[in-house]
Design an enzyme around this catalytic site. Sequence first.
Site, PDB file in Angstrom:
ATOM      1  N   HIS A  61       0.652  -1.259  -0.031  1.00  0.00           N
ATOM      2  CA  HIS A  61      -0.043  -0.043  -0.141  1.00  0.00           C
ATOM      3  C   HIS A  61       0.953   1.269   0.097  1.00  0.00           C
ATOM      4  CE1 HIS A  61      -3.116  -2.897   1.814  1.00  0.00           C
ATOM      5  NE2 HIS A  61      -3.619  -2.644   0.431  1.00  0.00           N
ATOM      6  N   ASP A  85     -10.200  -3.606   0.679  1.00  0.00           N
ATOM      7  CA  ASP A  85      -9.694  -3.754   1.876  1.00  0.00           C
ATOM      8  C   ASP A  85      -9.435  -2.412   2.718  1.00  0.00           C
ATOM      9  OD1 ASP A  85      -7.091  -4.538  -0.159  1.00  0.00           O
ATOM     10  OD2 ASP A  85      -6.578  -3.049   1.554  1.00  0.00           O
ATOM     11  N   GLU A 104     -15.130   0.199  -6.019  1.00  0.00           N
ATOM     12  CA  GLU A 104     -14.979  -1.150  -5.738  1.00  0.00           C
ATOM     13  C   GLU A 104     -16.179  -2.008  -6.030  1.00  0.00           C
ATOM     14  OE1 GLU A 104     -12.807  -3.536  -4.045  1.00  0.00           O
ATOM     15  OE2 GLU A 104     -14.767  -4.565  -4.298  1.00  0.00           O
ATOM     16  N   ASP A 136     -18.281  -1.859 -11.010  1.00  0.00           N
ATOM     17  CA  ASP A 136     -17.149  -2.338 -11.877  1.00  0.00           C
ATOM     18  C   ASP A 136     -16.273  -1.108 -12.204  1.00  0.00           C
ATOM     19  OD1 ASP A 136     -16.845  -5.073 -14.086  1.00  0.00           O
ATOM     20  OD2 ASP A 136     -15.532  -3.343 -13.778  1.00  0.00           O
ATOM     21  N   GLY A 137     -15.075  -1.545 -12.043  1.00  0.00           N
ATOM     22  CA  GLY A 137     -14.235  -0.072 -12.502  1.00  0.00           C
ATOM     23  C   GLY A 137     -14.068   0.086 -13.857  1.00  0.00           C
ATOM     24  N   ASP A 158      -5.921  -0.983  -7.858  1.00  0.00           N
ATOM     25  CA  ASP A 158      -5.543  -1.868  -6.734  1.00  0.00           C
ATOM     26  C   ASP A 158      -6.583  -2.946  -7.057  1.00  0.00           C
ATOM     27  OD1 ASP A 158      -5.986  -1.921  -3.075  1.00  0.00           O
ATOM     28  OD2 ASP A 158      -4.990  -3.283  -4.538  1.00  0.00           O
ATOM     29  N   THR A 160      -7.644  -7.107  -7.916  1.00  0.00           N
ATOM     30  CA  THR A 160      -7.342  -8.619  -7.795  1.00  0.00           C
ATOM     31  C   THR A 160      -6.554  -8.806  -9.034  1.00  0.00           C
ATOM     32  OG1 THR A 160      -9.646  -8.996  -8.714  1.00  0.00           O
ATOM     33  CG2 THR A 160      -9.181  -9.536  -6.502  1.00  0.00           C
ATOM     34  N   ASP A 161      -5.895 -10.249  -9.265  1.00  0.00           N
ATOM     35  CA  ASP A 161      -5.430 -10.553 -10.460  1.00  0.00           C
ATOM     36  C   ASP A 161      -6.369 -10.748 -11.762  1.00  0.00           C
ATOM     37  OD1 ASP A 161      -3.817 -12.108  -7.987  1.00  0.00           O
ATOM     38  OD2 ASP A 161      -2.452 -11.716  -9.951  1.00  0.00           O
TER      39      ASP A 161
END
Length: 294
Positions: A61, A85, A104, A136-137, A158, A160-161
């Site tokens: 971060h 998170d 998010e 959804d971004g 930032d 997820t995969d």
Amino acid sequence: MKHFKETLYDAVCQEYRIDKMYFESKTSHQHLMIFHNAQLGRVMTLDGIVQTTEADEFIYHEMLAHVPMLAHGNAKRILIIGGGDGGMLREVVKHPIDHVTQVEIDQSVVDMAIEFLPKHSNGAYQDPRLNLVIDDGFNFVKNFANSGEAKFDVIISDSTDPIGPGEVLFTDDFYQYAKQCLADDGVMVTQNGVPFFQADELQNTQQRMSSLYSDMRFYCAPVPSYYGGFMTFAWGTDNTGASAPELSVLQQRFSALGIKTRYYNPAIHGASFALPQYVIDSLTPSTDNIENGQ
Ligand code: SAM
């Protein structure tokens, strides 16, 4: 005693002892777990992949937030894609910004992180400068790109995969729309995987971002819980001032910020753009730090 086994790769994996389970459920988008491990503290996983741990989240971060923001030097409007998170938001609001939008996709990640991973956001979700968008971004940048609203100085992906809901955040269209949301002197950074195992992620990102920015590079940091060695972050900007700030300038900005970090410092900011030769060799020599080997 139950164990969590990460499912990111076929032939290798890492296993964590579950000393206490806080939350496990299928949300509307992904399988979410938050548990305690004696070595790493509280751990969040999504769809069987470690996202963050209390023990080492500061490295990720701090590097994904402070490198672009201190390089820019006057970032006031920030966009975070993902980051449920709350760790990225916590670091971003330490800066004298005017506004941060966080997009998010999964409300449950935010809610469960606030409840079971409170040190990550550390109250940042209550910051009055925050505009939290549950979407959804990809949809967000697509709609924002033509909205005429004030653009962002820094965009931090930032996510997820690139599997499941995160996959769309590694596409040509996403990077193009994101560029249209970025101010002319803005900086975009993204989490970009562990090159020792995920070299294709860097190659794909380089190929998709290098045509959009005059300065497209990677920087790196070792995040122990991301199995496979150091991880990389993609960097894109047309702001030459942000590309190679003098160490003295970074030092002045960092001390003016007056925050305590545990990984980031101005020297490691610059050093993090130096990549090992095997990573340089895996990329086409069109990327700045590839040509100069810096
Ligand atoms: N540090 C982690 C890493 O490097 O893998 C990422 C942490 S954060 C938990 C990843 C976040 O991205 C999650 O909260 C997930 O819900 C969110 N996410 C995944 N796909 C998304 C999308 N298409 N739009 C917005 N958020 C997304």
